[in-house]
Scaffold this motif. Structure first.
Motif, PDB file in Angstrom:
ATOM      1  N   ARG A   1      49.106  76.179-100.912  1.00 16.12           N
ATOM      2  CA  ARG A   1      49.559  75.315 -99.816  1.00 16.12           C
ATOM      3  C   ARG A   1      50.943  75.771 -99.342  1.00 16.12           C
ATOM      4  NH1 ARG A   1      46.467  70.918 -98.850  1.00 16.12           N
ATOM      5  NH2 ARG A   1      44.847  70.515-100.386  1.00 16.12           N
ATOM      6  N   TYR A   2      51.792  76.114-100.286  1.00 16.09           N
ATOM      7  CA  TYR A   2      53.111  76.662 -99.969  1.00 16.09           C
ATOM      8  C   TYR A   2      52.963  77.959 -99.190  1.00 16.09           C
ATOM      9  CZ  TYR A   2      56.704  80.096-101.371  1.00 16.09           C
ATOM     10  OH  TYR A   2      57.604  81.129-101.413  1.00 16.09           O
ATOM     11  N   LYS A   3      52.102  78.865 -99.651  1.00 16.30           N
ATOM     12  CA  LYS A   3      51.890  80.140 -98.972  1.00 16.30           C
ATOM     13  C   LYS A   3      51.469  79.903 -97.523  1.00 16.30           C
ATOM     14  CE  LYS A   3      48.918  84.289 -99.116  1.00 16.30           C
ATOM     15  NZ  LYS A   3      48.670  84.258 -97.687  1.00 16.30           N
ATOM     16  N   ALA A   4      50.537  78.996 -97.309  1.00 17.31           N
ATOM     17  CA  ALA A   4      50.062  78.711 -95.955  1.00 17.31           C
ATOM     18  C   ALA A   4      51.190  78.157 -95.088  1.00 17.31           C
ATOM     19  CB  ALA A   4      48.895  77.729 -96.001  1.00 17.31           C
ATOM     20  N   SER A   5      52.015  77.304 -95.655  1.00 13.86           N
ATOM     21  CA  SER A   5      53.110  76.696 -94.910  1.00 13.86           C
ATOM     22  C   SER A   5      54.136  77.749 -94.490  1.00 13.86           C
ATOM     23  CB  SER A   5      53.777  75.619 -95.769  1.00 13.86           C
ATOM     24  OG  SER A   5      54.919  75.100 -95.130  1.00 13.86           O
ATOM     25  N   VAL A   6      54.549  78.615 -95.415  1.00 10.45           N
ATOM     26  CA  VAL A   6      55.559  79.610 -95.065  1.00 10.45           C
ATOM     27  C   VAL A   6      54.966  80.747 -94.231  1.00 10.45           C
ATOM     28  CG1 VAL A   6      57.173  78.992 -96.895  1.00 10.45           C
ATOM     29  CG2 VAL A   6      55.437  80.740 -97.333  1.00 10.45           C
ATOM     30  N   ASP A   7      53.685  81.062 -94.436  1.00  5.54           N
ATOM     31  CA  ASP A   7      53.034  82.023 -93.536  1.00  5.54           C
ATOM     32  C   ASP A   7      53.086  81.489 -92.110  1.00  5.54           C
ATOM     33  OD1 ASP A   7      52.339  83.862 -95.508  1.00  5.54           O
ATOM     34  OD2 ASP A   7      50.215  83.284 -95.579  1.00  5.54           O
ATOM     35  N   ASP A   8      52.758  80.209 -91.952  1.00  8.88           N
ATOM     36  CA  ASP A   8      52.753  79.596 -90.631  1.00  8.88           C
ATOM     37  C   ASP A   8      54.147  79.634 -90.004  1.00  8.88           C
ATOM     38  OD1 ASP A   8      51.125  78.166 -88.630  1.00  8.88           O
ATOM     39  OD2 ASP A   8      52.542  76.541 -89.024  1.00  8.88           O
ATOM     40  N   GLU A   9      55.171  79.300 -90.785  1.00  6.73           N
ATOM     41  CA  GLU A   9      56.539  79.335 -90.275  1.00  6.73           C
ATOM     42  C   GLU A   9      56.932  80.746 -89.838  1.00  6.73           C
ATOM     43  OE1 GLU A   9      59.437  77.600 -92.885  1.00  6.73           O
ATOM     44  OE2 GLU A   9      58.257  75.779 -93.144  1.00  6.73           O
ATOM     45  N   LEU A  10      56.579  81.732 -90.635  1.00  6.76           N
ATOM     46  CA  LEU A  10      56.923  83.104 -90.296  1.00  6.76           C
ATOM     47  C   LEU A  10      56.175  83.567 -89.052  1.00  6.76           C
ATOM     48  CD1 LEU A  10      58.428  85.722 -90.854  1.00  6.76           C
ATOM     49  CD2 LEU A  10      56.617  86.320 -92.495  1.00  6.76           C
ATOM     50  N   LEU A  11      54.908  83.254 -88.960  1.00  5.72           N
ATOM     51  CA  LEU A  11      54.120  83.651 -87.788  1.00  5.72           C
ATOM     52  C   LEU A  11      54.676  83.000 -86.521  1.00  5.72           C
ATOM     53  CD1 LEU A  11      50.619  83.471 -89.469  1.00  5.72           C
ATOM     54  CD2 LEU A  11      51.785  85.567 -88.693  1.00  5.72           C
ATOM     55  N   GLU A  12      55.077  81.739 -86.621  1.00  6.94           N
ATOM     56  CA  GLU A  12      55.673  81.064 -85.465  1.00  6.94           C
ATOM     57  C   GLU A  12      56.997  81.722 -85.083  1.00  6.94           C
ATOM     58  OE1 GLU A  12      54.612  78.770 -83.254  1.00  6.94           O
ATOM     59  OE2 GLU A  12      52.693  79.067 -84.276  1.00  6.94           O
ATOM     60  N   ALA A  13      57.806  82.067 -86.080  1.00  6.81           N
ATOM     61  CA  ALA A  13      59.084  82.729 -85.802  1.00  6.81           C
ATOM     62  C   ALA A  13      58.862  84.077 -85.118  1.00  6.81           C
ATOM     63  CB  ALA A  13      59.879  82.901 -87.091  1.00  6.81           C
ATOM     64  N   LEU A  14      57.842  84.807 -85.540  1.00  4.27           N
ATOM     65  CA  LEU A  14      57.532  86.092 -84.902  1.00  4.27           C
ATOM     66  C   LEU A  14      57.090  85.882 -83.464  1.00  4.27           C
ATOM     67  CD1 LEU A  14      55.660  87.898 -87.800  1.00  4.27           C
ATOM     68  CD2 LEU A  14      57.953  88.402 -86.950  1.00  4.27           C
ATOM     69  N   ASN A  15      56.314  84.846 -83.238  1.00  3.83           N
ATOM     70  CA  ASN A  15      55.835  84.543 -81.893  1.00  3.83           C
ATOM     71  C   ASN A  15      56.992  84.196 -80.963  1.00  3.83           C
ATOM     72  OD1 ASN A  15      53.534  84.251 -80.134  1.00  3.83           O
ATOM     73  ND2 ASN A  15      54.024  82.069 -80.126  1.00  3.83           N
ATOM     74  N   VAL A  16      57.988  83.479 -81.477  1.00  5.78           N
ATOM     75  CA  VAL A  16      59.133  83.060 -80.675  1.00  5.78           C
ATOM     76  C   VAL A  16      60.016  84.243 -80.278  1.00  5.78           C
ATOM     77  CG1 VAL A  16      61.299  81.725 -80.818  1.00  5.78           C
ATOM     78  CG2 VAL A  16      59.155  80.704 -81.542  1.00  5.78           C
ATOM     79  N   LEU A  17      59.988  85.307 -81.050  1.00  2.07           N
ATOM     80  CA  LEU A  17      60.833  86.468 -80.736  1.00  2.07           C
ATOM     81  C   LEU A  17      60.593  86.985 -79.327  1.00  2.07           C
ATOM     82  CD1 LEU A  17      60.839  88.565 -84.026  1.00  2.07           C
ATOM     83  CD2 LEU A  17      62.676  87.148 -83.104  1.00  2.07           C
ATOM     84  N   GLY A  18      59.367  86.843 -78.847  1.00  2.77           N
ATOM     85  CA  GLY A  18      59.076  87.264 -77.486  1.00  2.77           C
ATOM     86  C   GLY A  18      58.889  88.768 -77.355  1.00  2.77           C
ATOM     87  N   ASP A  19      58.413  89.174 -76.205  1.00  2.00           N
ATOM     88  CA  ASP A  19      58.091  90.577 -75.957  1.00  2.00           C
ATOM     89  C   ASP A  19      59.298  91.498 -76.046  1.00  2.00           C
ATOM     90  OD1 ASP A  19      55.400  90.068 -75.627  1.00  2.00           O
ATOM     91  OD2 ASP A  19      55.583  89.752 -73.459  1.00  2.00           O
ATOM     92  N   GLU A  20      60.476  91.000 -75.633  1.00  2.00           N
ATOM     93  CA  GLU A  20      61.651  91.877 -75.638  1.00  2.00           C
ATOM     94  C   GLU A  20      62.066  92.283 -77.041  1.00  2.00           C
ATOM     95  OE1 GLU A  20      62.980  87.675 -75.943  1.00  2.00           O
ATOM     96  OE2 GLU A  20      61.634  88.721 -74.584  1.00  2.00           O
ATOM     97  N   ALA A  21      61.678  91.526 -78.045  1.00  2.00           N
ATOM     98  CA  ALA A  21      62.056  91.840 -79.424  1.00  2.00           C
ATOM     99  C   ALA A  21      60.989  92.681 -80.125  1.00  2.00           C
ATOM    100  CB  ALA A  21      62.292  90.549 -80.199  1.00  2.00           C
TER     101      ALA A  21
END
Length: 167
Positions: free
Chosen positions: A12-32
């Motif tokens: 459950r922890y793995k899924a939660s932090v995977d989700d947080e990391l994936l969201e953070a990567l998505n927020v970086l945007g195309d320029e990053a």
């Protein structure tokens, strides 16, 4: 706490932090989306492929993987969906596995053709620790996700999901 309960909590922890990391990567945007970004996706894809390989091993199923790395990763949206789906599978699996099944030793074949032998409990522990190592690697490749990477600790997860632990 039983090993089954602990493993389920870890997934459950793995899924939660995977989700947080994936969201953070998505927020970086195309320029990053630099060479480091592409490398980070390859690292996450590797961790995901290993998750899938061991999911097959846990079920004594053959898998079609001939390597745990690929030269190209799928787009972030596809990789995110695949990781989330696999995380749900592990949460479900660890919520219902019995002690007897966890202790059972399973023979399997590594992607290089070599033979392996581990208990299901050992395989589950490998998947959790392997993915944590690679999430940290992504944090080193992309310092812009550092705030997310810093939250990637089990104790923090337990206290975020059960605030009564802070008393």
């Amino acid at each position: 706490m039983s090993a089954q309960t602990l493993l389920n909590s870890l997934f459950r922890y793995k899924a939660s932090v995977d989700d947080e990391l994936l969201e953070a990567l998505n927020v970086l945007g195309d320029e990053a989306r630099s060479d480091n970004f592409r490398s980070a996706l390859r690292v996450l894809n590797h961790a995901h492929l290993v998750d899938r390989i061991f999911a097959a091993n846990l079920q004594r199923l053959d898998h079609s993987y001939t390597a745990s790395w690929s030269s190209e990763a799928p787009p972030l949206a596809q990789l995110s969906a695949d990781i989330r789906d696999t995380d749900r599978w592990y949460i479900d699996y660890t919520s219902r596995i019995s002690l007897q099944d966890m202790e059972e030793v399973v023979d399997f074949t590594f992607t290089d053709g070599g033979r392996g032998r581990m208990s299901r409990e050992e395989m589950l522990a490998h998947v959790v620790t392997h993915s944590g190592y690679h999430r940290g690697e992504v944090g080193r490749l992309l310092p812009d996700v550092e705030s997310t990477a810093m939250r990637d600790v089990f104790a923090g997860y337990l206290h975020r999901t059960d605030p009564t632990r802070r008393q």
